[in-house]
Design a protein around this motif. Structure first.
Motif, PDB file in Angstrom:
ATOM      1  N   ILE A 274       0.864  -1.173   0.000  1.00 60.62           N
ATOM      2  CA  ILE A 274       0.000   0.000   0.000  1.00 60.62           C
ATOM      3  C   ILE A 274       0.903   1.225   0.000  1.00 60.62           C
ATOM      4  O   ILE A 274       1.548   1.542   0.994  1.00 60.62           O
ATOM      5  CB  ILE A 274      -0.937   0.028   1.227  1.00 60.62           C
ATOM      6  N   HIS A 275       0.981   1.892  -1.151  1.00 58.63           N
ATOM      7  CA  HIS A 275       1.858   3.049  -1.320  1.00 58.63           C
ATOM      8  C   HIS A 275       1.185   4.317  -0.793  1.00 58.63           C
ATOM      9  O   HIS A 275      -0.034   4.457  -0.839  1.00 58.63           O
ATOM     10  CB  HIS A 275       2.202   3.243  -2.790  1.00 58.63           C
ATOM     11  N   THR A 276       2.002   5.233  -0.361  1.00 60.43           N
ATOM     12  CA  THR A 276       1.515   6.536   0.095  1.00 60.43           C
ATOM     13  C   THR A 276       1.244   7.488  -1.054  1.00 60.43           C
ATOM     14  O   THR A 276       0.549   8.486  -0.889  1.00 60.43           O
ATOM     15  CB  THR A 276       2.561   7.193   1.007  1.00 60.43           C
ATOM     16  N   GLY A 277       1.833   7.207  -2.220  1.00 53.48           N
ATOM     17  CA  GLY A 277       1.738   8.127  -3.347  1.00 53.48           C
ATOM     18  C   GLY A 277       2.789   9.211  -3.307  1.00 53.48           C
ATOM     19  O   GLY A 277       2.685  10.205  -4.031  1.00 53.48           O
ATOM     20  N   PHE A 278       3.842   9.008  -2.517  1.00 49.54           N
ATOM     21  CA  PHE A 278       4.885  10.036  -2.417  1.00 49.54           C
ATOM     22  C   PHE A 278       5.543  10.311  -3.773  1.00 49.54           C
ATOM     23  O   PHE A 278       5.999  11.431  -4.033  1.00 49.54           O
ATOM     24  CB  PHE A 278       5.949   9.619  -1.392  1.00 49.54           C
TER      25      PHE A 278
ATOM     26  N   VAL B  43      -6.233  10.188  -6.146  1.00 50.62           N
ATOM     27  CA  VAL B  43      -7.008   9.060  -5.627  1.00 50.62           C
ATOM     28  C   VAL B  43      -6.197   8.222  -4.630  1.00 50.62           C
ATOM     29  O   VAL B  43      -6.769   7.645  -3.700  1.00 50.62           O
ATOM     30  CB  VAL B  43      -7.572   8.176  -6.760  1.00 50.62           C
ATOM     31  N   ILE B  44      -4.861   8.160  -4.790  1.00 50.15           N
ATOM     32  CA  ILE B  44      -4.045   7.469  -3.784  1.00 50.15           C
ATOM     33  C   ILE B  44      -4.129   8.208  -2.457  1.00 50.15           C
ATOM     34  O   ILE B  44      -4.255   7.590  -1.393  1.00 50.15           O
ATOM     35  CB  ILE B  44      -2.576   7.347  -4.243  1.00 50.15           C
ATOM     36  N   SER B  45      -4.050   9.530  -2.504  1.00 49.56           N
ATOM     37  CA  SER B  45      -4.149  10.335  -1.286  1.00 49.56           C
ATOM     38  C   SER B  45      -5.478  10.089  -0.577  1.00 49.56           C
ATOM     39  O   SER B  45      -5.530   9.900   0.649  1.00 49.56           O
ATOM     40  CB  SER B  45      -4.001  11.818  -1.627  1.00 49.56           C
ATOM     41  N   HIS B  46      -6.559  10.055  -1.348  1.00 53.00           N
ATOM     42  CA  HIS B  46      -7.874   9.801  -0.748  1.00 53.00           C
ATOM     43  C   HIS B  46      -7.954   8.376  -0.211  1.00 53.00           C
ATOM     44  O   HIS B  46      -8.501   8.137   0.877  1.00 53.00           O
ATOM     45  CB  HIS B  46      -8.968  10.048  -1.781  1.00 53.00           C
TER      46      HIS B  46
ATOM     47  N   ASN C 195       8.395  16.218  -4.580  1.00 50.01           N
ATOM     48  CA  ASN C 195       7.184  15.585  -5.094  1.00 50.01           C
ATOM     49  C   ASN C 195       6.293  15.104  -3.943  1.00 50.01           C
ATOM     50  O   ASN C 195       5.070  15.277  -3.957  1.00 50.01           O
ATOM     51  CB  ASN C 195       7.551  14.409  -5.996  1.00 50.01           C
ATOM     52  N   ALA C 196       6.930  14.502  -2.935  1.00 42.05           N
ATOM     53  CA  ALA C 196       6.168  14.022  -1.780  1.00 42.05           C
ATOM     54  C   ALA C 196       5.484  15.181  -1.065  1.00 42.05           C
ATOM     55  O   ALA C 196       4.321  15.075  -0.641  1.00 42.05           O
ATOM     56  CB  ALA C 196       7.091  13.279  -0.824  1.00 42.05           C
ATOM     57  N   LYS C 197       6.194  16.282  -0.928  1.00 43.55           N
ATOM     58  CA  LYS C 197       5.616  17.468  -0.283  1.00 43.55           C
ATOM     59  C   LYS C 197       4.400  17.970  -1.056  1.00 43.55           C
ATOM     60  O   LYS C 197       3.366  18.306  -0.462  1.00 43.55           O
ATOM     61  CB  LYS C 197       6.671  18.578  -0.182  1.00 43.55           C
ATOM     62  N   ALA C 198       4.507  17.989  -2.392  1.00 41.45           N
ATOM     63  CA  ALA C 198       3.387  18.434  -3.231  1.00 41.45           C
ATOM     64  C   ALA C 198       2.187  17.508  -3.076  1.00 41.45           C
ATOM     65  O   ALA C 198       1.034  17.942  -3.192  1.00 41.45           O
ATOM     66  CB  ALA C 198       3.823  18.500  -4.694  1.00 41.45           C
ATOM     67  N   ASN C 199       2.452  16.224  -2.805  1.00 37.75           N
ATOM     68  CA  ASN C 199       1.368  15.249  -2.647  1.00 37.75           C
ATOM     69  C   ASN C 199       0.905  15.105  -1.205  1.00 37.75           C
ATOM     70  O   ASN C 199       0.040  14.272  -0.912  1.00 37.75           O
ATOM     71  CB  ASN C 199       1.816  13.887  -3.177  1.00 37.75           C
ATOM     72  N   GLY C 200       1.477  15.885  -0.305  1.00 40.03           N
ATOM     73  CA  GLY C 200       1.048  15.855   1.084  1.00 40.03           C
ATOM     74  C   GLY C 200       1.497  14.637   1.852  1.00 40.03           C
ATOM     75  O   GLY C 200       0.851  14.236   2.829  1.00 40.03           O
ATOM     76  N   VAL C 201       2.620  14.030   1.440  1.00 42.76           N
ATOM     77  CA  VAL C 201       3.129  12.827   2.091  1.00 42.76           C
ATOM     78  C   VAL C 201       4.375  13.175   2.906  1.00 42.76           C
ATOM     79  O   VAL C 201       5.307  13.814   2.402  1.00 42.76           O
ATOM     80  CB  VAL C 201       3.481  11.738   1.052  1.00 42.76           C
ATOM     81  N   ASP C 202       4.393  12.739   4.151  1.00 49.66           N
ATOM     82  CA  ASP C 202       5.531  13.004   5.024  1.00 49.66           C
ATOM     83  C   ASP C 202       6.697  12.080   4.691  1.00 49.66           C
ATOM     84  O   ASP C 202       6.559  10.845   4.738  1.00 49.66           O
ATOM     85  CB  ASP C 202       5.141  12.801   6.497  1.00 49.66           C
TER      86      ASP C 202
END
Length: 458
Positions: A49-53, A64-67, A108-115
């Motif tokens: 299960i990826h975070t989408g980072f 959709v990954i973020s959601h 990229n991770a920051k733009a996608n809201g992933v820590d």
């Protein structure tokens, strides 16, 4: 048979969509051409299960990954899915790779809201002693997790059926006719199924389904990924990732929830959508590339090799939209290697598209998220059938009693992990077939228990 919505495709995306739509007061059917669910893309992947980072910032895939990551915790809890939050490390072995991580992936991770955060060599080796001493650091992605991907497909479908959805197997669509009010799906045996809406979640064949109504707006080609399963002890806590190339995310080493570790995959563009063969070249490539990250992996023994196919789309992003020919067909296509991770988010997105088109669709007042325990116990349930996996006769019987039950040995394997041990079923196959024959001796429809054995590859 008449339905409000027919979902075509019984993989993780189709099952997740059916699961989501079962929360609405409509008549739904999930149709699959194979005798069981999870027989296509979804049966062979990295089970992460990826975070989408690393998903392209601003893409539909990233959205959709973020959601989905917000939805997974409740799904895992309600459906009691096997799941482990492991975290991942993208390992840098050179200054060039370090700069790629710092300049591309952190941004990229920051733009996608992933820590994410850069961590040093010592911290990586503390949790992952098997990793090469050549590393200079890496990107830590805390939210990356592992799951049983097969269980997710079956649980989505079982919960959907519990809430009124029909799960229809052995239903290969050969033709689709359109009228002003509905579609008519012509099944291989001549059967007709009518539906107001179609959700096209047919994976590798989603372009073929679209073309049945004259929609040739996208094409799907297969990309093969070979994996190795090893039972050797791998001294890692995290998922170990390489710095990706333009074509592939590279070869990773990850723990699996059903024990052991997965190494791979390759990335081979092919023409045949049914080619899941494994090769000696693929085996060597995986071991060579993984040895860059974990040197001792060059000597790991392979308990099993398998190959999965990914749907490479002519467009650069997921396709989740109404057909350009008939808006009552909604595509969920071009879902690449992140399809497992994104599936609940894809399902929610599809539902929004559907509801926006039809305001009469309303939520059900009652919807059951938890599956009941329905097993009928017997005195010999504790007899061990699969010695290497410690699977009992009762566990085999339990999955045969489920509403979405296995039709063959592969279905038993994916639902129980029997046959996944070192002997690959050479000891337990006859016993499992005996249980299946016993269970279906009352004339219950099963697509030939003997066919379960014919063609099964040890």
């Amino acid at each position: 048979m008449n339905y409000d919505v027919v979902v075509i495709g019984g993989g993780i995306v189709g099952s997740a969509i059916t699961h989501k739509l079962s929360t609405y007061d409509i008549e739904i059917a999930l149709i699959e051409k194979e005798p069981d669910l999870c027989e296509g893309i979804s049966k062979a992947n990295s089970a992460i299960i990826h975070t989408g980072f690393d998903a392209p910032a601003g893409s539909l895939e990233a959205e959709v990954i973020s959601h989905a990551n917000k939805l997974w915790p409740d799904i895992i809890k309600n459906h009691q899915l096997a799941f482990e939050k492991r975290g991942a490390v993208m390992v840098a072995t050179s200054e060039e790779e370090k700069h790629i991580i710092l300049d591309k992936y952190i941004m990229n991770a920051k733009a996608n809201g992933v820590d994410v955060k850069w961590i040093g060599k010592e911290e990586i080796l503390k949790n992952n002693p098997a990793v090469t001493r050549e590393i200079i650091g890496g990107l830590f992605i805390e939210g990356e997790s592992i799951i049983d991907p097969w269980e997710a497909v079956y649980k989505f479908a079982e919960v959907a059926e519990q809430n009124g959805a029909a799960i229809l197997l052995n239903k290969e669509v050969k033709q689709i006719k359109s009228s002003a009010q509905h579609f008519t799906l012509i099944i291989k045996n001549g059967e007709e199924i009518k539906s107001k809406y179609i959700i096209n979640a047919a994976g590798l064949y989603s372009d073929a389904i679209a073309s049945m109504i004259g929609d040739n707006s996208f094409t799907i080609t297969p990309r093969k990924g070979q994996f190795i399963v090893t039972k050797d002890k791998v001294d890692i806590k995290n998922i170990i990732l390489p710095v990706p190339s333009a074509k592939s995310k590279g070869k990773l080493i990850t723990p699996a929830v059903f024990k052991g570790h997965l190494l791979g995959p390759t990335a081979e563009d092919i023409d045949d959508k049914a080619d899941r063969s494994t090769t000696e070249e693929g085996f060597k490539e995986i071991r060579k590339e993984c040895a860059r990250l974990i040197p001792v992996s060059i000597n790991y023994t392979s308990v099993k090799q398998y190959a999965g196919l990914r749907a490479v789309c002519s467009e650069d992003d997921y396709i989740i939209r109404k057909s350009v020919v008939n808006p009552r067909m909604i595509h969920a296509a071009g879902i690449r290697s992140t399809g497992l991770s994104a599936s609940p988010g894809i399902a929610a997105y599809v539902a929004e598209v559907l509801i926006a088109d039809d305001a009469s669709i309303k939520k059900k007042e009652q919807w059951k998220a938890e599956l009941p325990q329905q097993m009928n116990t017997q005195t010999d349930d504790n007899e061990i059938i699969c010695l290497t996996r410690n699977i009992t006769k009762g566990e085999i019987r339990e999955v045969l009693q489920k509403s979405v039950s296995p039709a063959n040995l592969d279905g038993i394997k994916r639902r129980t992990t029997a046959l996944l041990g070192e002997c690959q079923g050479s000891c337990c196959i006859p016993k499992i077939i005996d249980i299946m024959e016993e269970f279906h001796s009352d004339g219950d429809p099963v697509k030939s228990v003997q066919d379960s054995f014919i063609g099964y590859k040890i």
